[in-house]
Design a protein around this motif. Structure first.
Motif, PDB file in Angstrom:
ATOM      1  N   PHE A  94       0.877  -1.178   0.000  1.00 11.15           N
ATOM      2  CA  PHE A  94       0.000   0.000   0.000  1.00 11.15           C
ATOM      3  C   PHE A  94       0.909   1.221   0.000  1.00 11.15           C
ATOM      4  O   PHE A  94       1.649   1.443   0.943  1.00 11.15           O
ATOM      5  N   LEU A  95       0.846   2.016  -1.076  1.00  8.89           N
ATOM      6  CA  LEU A  95       1.838   3.088  -1.247  1.00  8.89           C
ATOM      7  C   LEU A  95       1.282   4.496  -0.986  1.00  8.89           C
ATOM      8  O   LEU A  95       1.944   5.487  -1.270  1.00  8.89           O
ATOM      9  N   GLY A  96       0.054   4.569  -0.454  1.00 15.33           N
ATOM     10  CA  GLY A  96      -0.526   5.896  -0.198  1.00 15.33           C
ATOM     11  C   GLY A  96       0.118   6.546   1.015  1.00 15.33           C
ATOM     12  O   GLY A  96       0.523   5.863   1.951  1.00 15.33           O
ATOM     13  N   GLY A  97       0.207   7.866   1.008  1.00 15.25           N
ATOM     14  CA  GLY A  97       0.760   8.604   2.147  1.00 15.25           C
ATOM     15  C   GLY A  97      -0.211   9.679   2.582  1.00 15.25           C
ATOM     16  O   GLY A  97      -1.349   9.701   2.134  1.00 15.25           O
ATOM     17  N   GLU A 127      -0.926  -0.914  -4.313  1.00 13.14           N
ATOM     18  CA  GLU A 127      -2.230  -0.293  -4.088  1.00 13.14           C
ATOM     19  C   GLU A 127      -2.003   1.183  -3.779  1.00 13.14           C
ATOM     20  O   GLU A 127      -0.962   1.545  -3.229  1.00 13.14           O
ATOM     21  N   SER A 128      -2.980   2.031  -4.135  1.00 16.00           N
ATOM     22  CA  SER A 128      -2.849   3.480  -4.002  1.00 16.00           C
ATOM     23  C   SER A 128      -1.657   3.994  -4.826  1.00 16.00           C
ATOM     24  O   SER A 128      -0.943   4.928  -4.427  1.00 16.00           O
ATOM     25  N   GLY A 181      -3.166   2.814 -15.477  1.00 13.47           N
ATOM     26  CA  GLY A 181      -4.152   3.902 -15.478  1.00 13.47           C
ATOM     27  C   GLY A 181      -5.088   3.842 -14.282  1.00 13.47           C
ATOM     28  O   GLY A 181      -5.950   4.689 -14.122  1.00 13.47           O
ATOM     29  N   THR A 182      -4.903   2.830 -13.430  1.00 12.96           N
ATOM     30  CA  THR A 182      -5.722   2.748 -12.215  1.00 12.96           C
ATOM     31  C   THR A 182      -4.807   2.935 -10.999  1.00 12.96           C
ATOM     32  O   THR A 182      -3.588   3.065 -11.130  1.00 12.96           O
ATOM     33  N   ASN A 183      -5.417   2.881  -9.803  1.00 12.39           N
ATOM     34  CA  ASN A 183      -4.613   3.035  -8.585  1.00 12.39           C
ATOM     35  C   ASN A 183      -4.042   1.706  -8.088  1.00 12.39           C
ATOM     36  O   ASN A 183      -3.415   1.653  -7.028  1.00 12.39           O
ATOM     37  N   THR A 184      -4.308   0.617  -8.816  1.00 14.87           N
ATOM     38  CA  THR A 184      -3.743  -0.672  -8.410  1.00 14.87           C
ATOM     39  C   THR A 184      -2.969  -1.265  -9.582  1.00 14.87           C
ATOM     40  O   THR A 184      -3.539  -1.607 -10.613  1.00 14.87           O
ATOM     41  N   LEU A 185      -1.671  -1.354  -9.404  1.00 12.71           N
ATOM     42  CA  LEU A 185      -0.816  -1.906 -10.462  1.00 12.71           C
ATOM     43  C   LEU A 185      -0.374  -3.308 -10.064  1.00 12.71           C
ATOM     44  O   LEU A 185      -0.032  -3.552  -8.896  1.00 12.71           O
TER      45      LEU A 185
END
Ligand code: EPU
Length: 437
Positions: free
Chosen positions: A157-160, A186-187, A212-216
């Motif tokens: 999960f890479l969101g901050g 994710e993110s 192009g999405t938030n999950t690669l």
């Protein structure tokens, strides 16, 4: 040092071509290090940041040739995964070498970048991603040493706190290409520049899903090979020209912009009453005759939100529109270095933490003076202000602009602007800086 002199008040008319995207080119040039085979990258803008990246690639051992001014042939048959401080201090984006080094060689030694005028810009999320892949990460003598000899695909999960990270996504994505098994990010950032990187990596032979999405989803350890790729047009340059057209009450056609500028930008322009149309082929037509623009509220966010890289330019635009506008910066809360300069030209903008409250007016004209550019997008905002200001505007430290806008002045002059680049020393001698004081 060079300075720009702008005589404001001219309407802009005609056609302008945007260059290739700087922020797509930089990680893609780094990604050329992932293979020992030759990669050809087209539509690379001729900018100081790109020339720095070319120097860095050569420094680590890659052979880089200019096929023409915008086409690079890169062969990284034999490289050393180390980027020294001298390289990184000049351009933060060189941190995206880390992912390429890890993906190719399982080891990276890159000097940590220092402070940055637009904000703190930490790399904790990059590090988190590397660690999740099983890398050992250590800081030694100012270098981030990452050892990933046995990277294993995993869920990250890479969101901050500010949402996704563009360069962090590029880095972890490239590192994951060297890991055993499948990695899910994710993110992840989904900016057009990240999409372009993913498409490039696919051409190299990478298996990447969710582009192009938030999950690669990345399948690691596939053999990568050489390829040919054309960089997308620069959406931020296109957005800057949109502002230029609107502010000078001109009519301009913007071409060469293959990715869309972004729904959030058009949504705002529509709300403001601007007559700007984007066609299927990416051509944008700005027609500001007979328009009465309205104030707006803008919040910068990761893509597909309103881009922080157009925040400064829109602050200038909104300062010339009747009514109170509020611009909130959610990516770099302190990225407002342009505001005091705009106020020195007569704008009425108040800063409240990460919000700019703009008391705009179409009657109160900005007036030319001497200005100091502080960063790339702030420079663009000051040029825009100069274009519609009364009298002469002199902008110092224009090297900031040269990092990200190719032939900006020539392009504006072709549209009818009156801008010239001068040597500061000559100007002092010949005319005296009191001209603009
Ligand atoms: N962040 C963290 N931790 C991290 C990484 C980022 O907290 O490990 C924070 C940042 O401090 C910021 C936010 O997350 O608040 C987003 O930063 P991001 O990592 O996405 O920025 P970047 O990749 O360093 C790129 C562009 C910038 C652009 C930003 C945001 C390149 C080379 N640079 O920077 O472009 O503003 O994404 O869209 O792609 C410019 O062109 O003028 C420019 C500054």
């Amino acid at each position: 040092m060079e300075i720009a002199r702008i005589i404001g008040g001219r309407e802009l008319h005609g056609e302008v071509f945007v260059s290739g995207s700087k922020n797509a080119s930089l990680p893609i040039l780094a990604a050329c290090l992932l293979t020992s085979e030759e990669c050809i990258v087209e539509n690379v803008p001729d900018l100081s940041d790109i020339r720095l990246m070319v120097d860095i690639l050569r420094n680590v051992g890659a052979i880089v040739e200019y096929v023409d001014a915008h086409t690079l042939r890169i062969c990284a048959a034999d490289i050393t995964p180390r980027a020294p401080y001298d390289a990184v201090k000049q351009m933060r984006a060189s941190v995206c070498l880390m992912g390429a080094f890890l993906g190719r060689m399982g080891h990276s030694s890159v000097s940590l970048p220092g402070g940055c005028v637009i904000g703190q810009r930490p790399i904790d999320l990059h590090i988190k991603g590397f660690k999740k892949l099983g890398c050992a990460v250590d800081i030694q003598n100012g270098y981030l040493e990452v050892k990933g000899g046995n990277m294993i695909g995993t869920h990250i999960f890479l969101g901050g706190r500010y949402g996704s990270t563009v360069t962090g996504t590029a880095n972890v994505l490239m590192a994951a290409l060297g890991a055993r098994g499948v990695t899910v990010i994710e993110s992840a950032a989904c900016e057009p520049e990240i999409i372009d990187l993913c498409l490039f990596l696919r051409k190299q032979g990478a298996a990447i899903g969710g582009i192009g999405t938030n999950t690669l989803t990345i399948v690691g350890q596939r053999k990568l090979h050489g390829c040919r790729h054309r960089i997308i047009g620069d959406r931020i340059e296109a957005g800057t020209f949109i502002c230029a057209g609107l502010m000078t009450k001109g009519c301009i056609t913007i071409r060469g912009n293959t990715p869309k500028v972004g729904g959030a930008v058009y949504d705002k322009l529509e709300e403001m009453g601007a007559n700007v149309k984007e066609f299927e082929d990416g051509t944008i037509v700005v027609d500001s005759k007979k328009q009465k623009l309205r104030s707006a509220e803008i919040i910068t966010l990761p893509y597909p939100g309103f881009p922080t890289d157009l925040q400064a330019q829109f602050c200038t635009l909104l300062s010339c529109i009747d009514g109170i506008s509020v611009v909130s910066e959610r990516i770099y809360p302190g990225r407002f270095m342009h505001i005091p300069e705009l106020n020195r030209m007569g704008a009425d903008i108040m800063l409240e933490e990460s919000h700019a409250i703009i008391h705009g007016s179409s009657k109160r004209k900005l007036t030319g003076t001497q200005l100091m550019a502080s960063d790339l997008r702030a420079s663009a905002a000051l040029y825009l202000a100069g274009l519609c200001a009364e009298n002469e505007t002199l902008i110092h430290r224009v090297y900031h602009l040269d990092r990200g806008y190719e032939q900006f002045e020539e392009k504006l002059c072709n549209l009818g602007a009156n801008i010239e680049r001068l040597q500061e020393a000559n100007l002092t001698k010949e005319e005296g800086l009191q001209r603009a004081s």
